[in-house]
Design a protein around this motif. Structure first.
Motif, PDB file in Angstrom:
ATOM      1  N   TYR A   1     -28.676-162.573 -85.975  1.00 57.90           N
ATOM      2  CA  TYR A   1     -27.339-163.160 -85.963  1.00 57.90           C
ATOM      3  C   TYR A   1     -26.521-162.627 -84.784  1.00 57.90           C
ATOM      4  O   TYR A   1     -25.775-163.373 -84.143  1.00 57.90           O
ATOM      5  N   HIS A   2     -26.658-161.339 -84.493  1.00 53.46           N
ATOM      6  CA  HIS A   2     -26.005-160.762 -83.323  1.00 53.46           C
ATOM      7  C   HIS A   2     -26.536-161.421 -82.053  1.00 53.46           C
ATOM      8  O   HIS A   2     -25.774-161.764 -81.139  1.00 53.46           O
ATOM      9  N   PHE A   3     -27.861-161.617 -82.009  1.00 57.26           N
ATOM     10  CA  PHE A   3     -28.472-162.302 -80.868  1.00 57.26           C
ATOM     11  C   PHE A   3     -27.902-163.712 -80.700  1.00 57.26           C
ATOM     12  O   PHE A   3     -27.543-164.126 -79.588  1.00 57.26           O
ATOM     13  N   SER A   4     -27.810-164.455 -81.797  1.00 56.97           N
ATOM     14  CA  SER A   4     -27.314-165.831 -81.720  1.00 56.97           C
ATOM     15  C   SER A   4     -25.872-165.881 -81.240  1.00 56.97           C
ATOM     16  O   SER A   4     -25.496-166.762 -80.451  1.00 56.97           O
ATOM     17  N   ARG A   5     -25.058-164.917 -81.677  1.00 52.56           N
ATOM     18  CA  ARG A   5     -23.666-164.876 -81.219  1.00 52.56           C
ATOM     19  C   ARG A   5     -23.593-164.620 -79.723  1.00 52.56           C
ATOM     20  O   ARG A   5     -22.851-165.291 -78.993  1.00 52.56           O
ATOM     21  N   ASP A   6     -24.370-163.629 -79.247  1.00 55.61           N
ATOM     22  CA  ASP A   6     -24.372-163.326 -77.813  1.00 55.61           C
ATOM     23  C   ASP A   6     -24.919-164.503 -77.011  1.00 55.61           C
ATOM     24  O   ASP A   6     -24.397-164.837 -75.935  1.00 55.61           O
ATOM     25  N   PHE A   7     -25.964-165.132 -77.524  1.00 55.33           N
ATOM     26  CA  PHE A   7     -26.580-166.248 -76.797  1.00 55.33           C
ATOM     27  C   PHE A   7     -25.596-167.414 -76.685  1.00 55.33           C
ATOM     28  O   PHE A   7     -25.476-168.024 -75.608  1.00 55.33           O
ATOM     29  N   LYS A   8     -24.916-167.736 -77.767  1.00 57.01           N
ATOM     30  CA  LYS A   8     -23.967-168.848 -77.718  1.00 57.01           C
ATOM     31  C   LYS A   8     -22.803-168.533 -76.787  1.00 57.01           C
ATOM     32  O   LYS A   8     -22.302-169.413 -76.072  1.00 57.01           O
ATOM     33  N   ARG A   9     -22.374-167.273 -76.751  1.00 56.10           N
ATOM     34  CA  ARG A   9     -21.313-166.876 -75.831  1.00 56.10           C
ATOM     35  C   ARG A   9     -21.769-167.032 -74.384  1.00 56.10           C
ATOM     36  O   ARG A   9     -20.991-167.421 -73.516  1.00 56.10           O
ATOM     37  N   HIS A  10     -23.054-166.765 -74.134  1.00 52.03           N
ATOM     38  CA  HIS A  10     -23.609-166.864 -72.778  1.00 52.03           C
ATOM     39  C   HIS A  10     -23.889-168.314 -72.374  1.00 52.03           C
ATOM     40  O   HIS A  10     -23.535-168.735 -71.264  1.00 52.03           O
ATOM     41  N   SER A  11     -24.529-169.090 -73.251  1.00 54.42           N
ATOM     42  CA  SER A  11     -25.036-170.417 -72.880  1.00 54.42           C
ATOM     43  C   SER A  11     -24.182-171.568 -73.388  1.00 54.42           C
ATOM     44  O   SER A  11     -24.377-172.713 -72.964  1.00 54.42           O
ATOM     45  N   GLY A  12     -23.277-171.287 -74.314  1.00 51.82           N
ATOM     46  CA  GLY A  12     -22.423-172.358 -74.834  1.00 51.82           C
ATOM     47  C   GLY A  12     -22.997-173.080 -76.038  1.00 51.82           C
ATOM     48  O   GLY A  12     -22.309-173.892 -76.662  1.00 51.82           O
ATOM     49  N   VAL A  13     -24.258-172.822 -76.373  1.00 56.36           N
ATOM     50  CA  VAL A  13     -24.896-173.438 -77.534  1.00 56.36           C
ATOM     51  C   VAL A  13     -25.733-172.383 -78.242  1.00 56.36           C
ATOM     52  O   VAL A  13     -26.038-171.324 -77.685  1.00 56.36           O
ATOM     53  N   SER A  14     -26.147-172.678 -79.462  1.00 51.60           N
ATOM     54  CA  SER A  14     -26.985-171.748 -80.208  1.00 51.60           C
ATOM     55  C   SER A  14     -28.392-171.726 -79.623  1.00 51.60           C
ATOM     56  O   SER A  14     -28.793-172.651 -78.902  1.00 51.60           O
ATOM     57  N   PRO A  15     -29.173-170.685 -79.923  1.00 50.59           N
ATOM     58  CA  PRO A  15     -30.563-170.671 -79.438  1.00 50.59           C
ATOM     59  C   PRO A  15     -31.355-171.899 -79.874  1.00 50.59           C
ATOM     60  O   PRO A  15     -32.121-172.468 -79.083  1.00 50.59           O
ATOM     61  N   ARG A  16     -31.202-172.327 -81.125  1.00 48.55           N
ATOM     62  CA  ARG A  16     -31.934-173.490 -81.606  1.00 48.55           C
ATOM     63  C   ARG A  16     -31.548-174.745 -80.836  1.00 48.55           C
ATOM     64  O   ARG A  16     -32.396-175.555 -80.449  1.00 48.55           O
ATOM     65  N   ARG A  17     -30.242-174.913 -80.622  1.00 50.93           N
ATOM     66  CA  ARG A  17     -29.777-176.096 -79.886  1.00 50.93           C
ATOM     67  C   ARG A  17     -30.237-176.046 -78.436  1.00 50.93           C
ATOM     68  O   ARG A  17     -30.611-177.071 -77.854  1.00 50.93           O
TER      69      ARG A  17
END
Length: 282
Positions: free
Chosen positions: A253-269
């Motif tokens: 969940y921490h990873f997904s938050r950081d990833f969305k902050r970086h890329s603008g979308v969730s890892p799955r998206r």
């Protein structure tokens, strides 16, 4: 030499942790820019080769400005502070590709490329660059083998040109910190451990690291992890939790938050978009 009249970019997905080959080439292309297009400064955390065909580029590295005229090759480590764009006058046309692989960081340092990233009289490498772009465009089953052959040829030519500038590696503590972080990107890193590697206090490390890269050690590490995550999400079928663990996150969940902050979308998206998969919940 093939003449082109427009810019093109070609992508290639290879899992660097599973590949049989020493180098990965995720992207390359051909570019035409003018002075009005401004400077590129974004951190991609990869090594990039640029071969000038015509016009001249303006290269900014280590607080210095260099000119990249026809037949010159530029080697940039985009994890460090840099800039490149067209000089005044005719458009700057060039071929380029990004790469990663064992030994590139060390070779970049030992050939003193941070002091002078422009190597002249390498127009003979145009065929290698064109072969890289052709392989990226075709996406043939043997693309990785062909790409590695061309990267090795370019690296060998650069070494021949710059062997007399061979420098001792290890004198710069910031480079050593960056090497250790990349080597153990999934480790639990704290500033105190980084400072210990560099032999500096935490405040000294922070100040010198930011001067060299334009960002803080923790932000730099997070960017490295996010770049690896984007690659793994595109090139592998690993579960999100597995990608998170390989990028140093014990909590998905921490990873997904950081990833969305970086890329603008969730890892799955992000995976759905990069693979043109049908959209679903993200």
């Amino acid at each position: 030499m093939r003449v082109f009249d427009r810019s093109e970019v070609f992508f290639h997905a290879t899992d660097p942790l599973a590949s049989l080959w020493p180098y990965t080439v995720p992207v390359g292309g051909q570019t035409i820019v003018t002075h009005q297009d401004g400077m590129v400064r974004q951190s991609y955390h990869e090594h990039v080769f640029i071969l000038t065909l015509s016009g001249a580029g303006r290269i900014e590295v280590g607080g210095k400005v260099f000119k990249a005229g026809p037949d010159s090759l530029v080697w940039l480590d985009t994890s460090q502070k840099y800039g490149h764009g067209a000089g005044h006058g005719a458009p700057w046309t060039y071929l380029w590709f990004a790469m990663a692989g064992h030994g590139l960081d060390r070779l970049y340092e030992q050939l003193a490329l941070l002091d002078d990233p422009v190597i002249e009289d390498l127009g003979s490498l145009c065929g290698c660059f064109e072969a890289v772009i052709t392989a990226l465009r075709a996406q043939a089953p043997d693309a990785d083998a062909r790409l590695n052959a061309q990267v090795a040829a370019v690296v060998a030519a650069l070494y021949s040109k710059r062997a007399d500038t061979w420098a001792a590696v290890g004198d710069d503590p910031i480079n050593e910190v960056m090497r250790q972080l990349r080597r153990s990107i999934d480790g639990h890193w704290e500033i105190e451990a980084m400072a210990g590697i560099a032999g500096l206090s935490s405040s000294q490390l922070f100040r010198r690291f930011k001067a060299a890269t334009g960002t803080t050690p923790i932000s730099w590490l997070r960017q490295e992890r996010m770049m690896l995550a984007e690659h793994l999400l595109t090139a592998t079928t690993s579960q999100i939790a597995g990608v998170a663990a390989r990028c140093g996150y014990s909590d998905p969940y921490h990873f997904s938050r950081d990833f969305k902050r970086h890329s603008g979308v969730s890892p799955r998206r992000f995976r759905q978009i990069s693979r043109n998969e049908p959209t679903g919940s993200s």
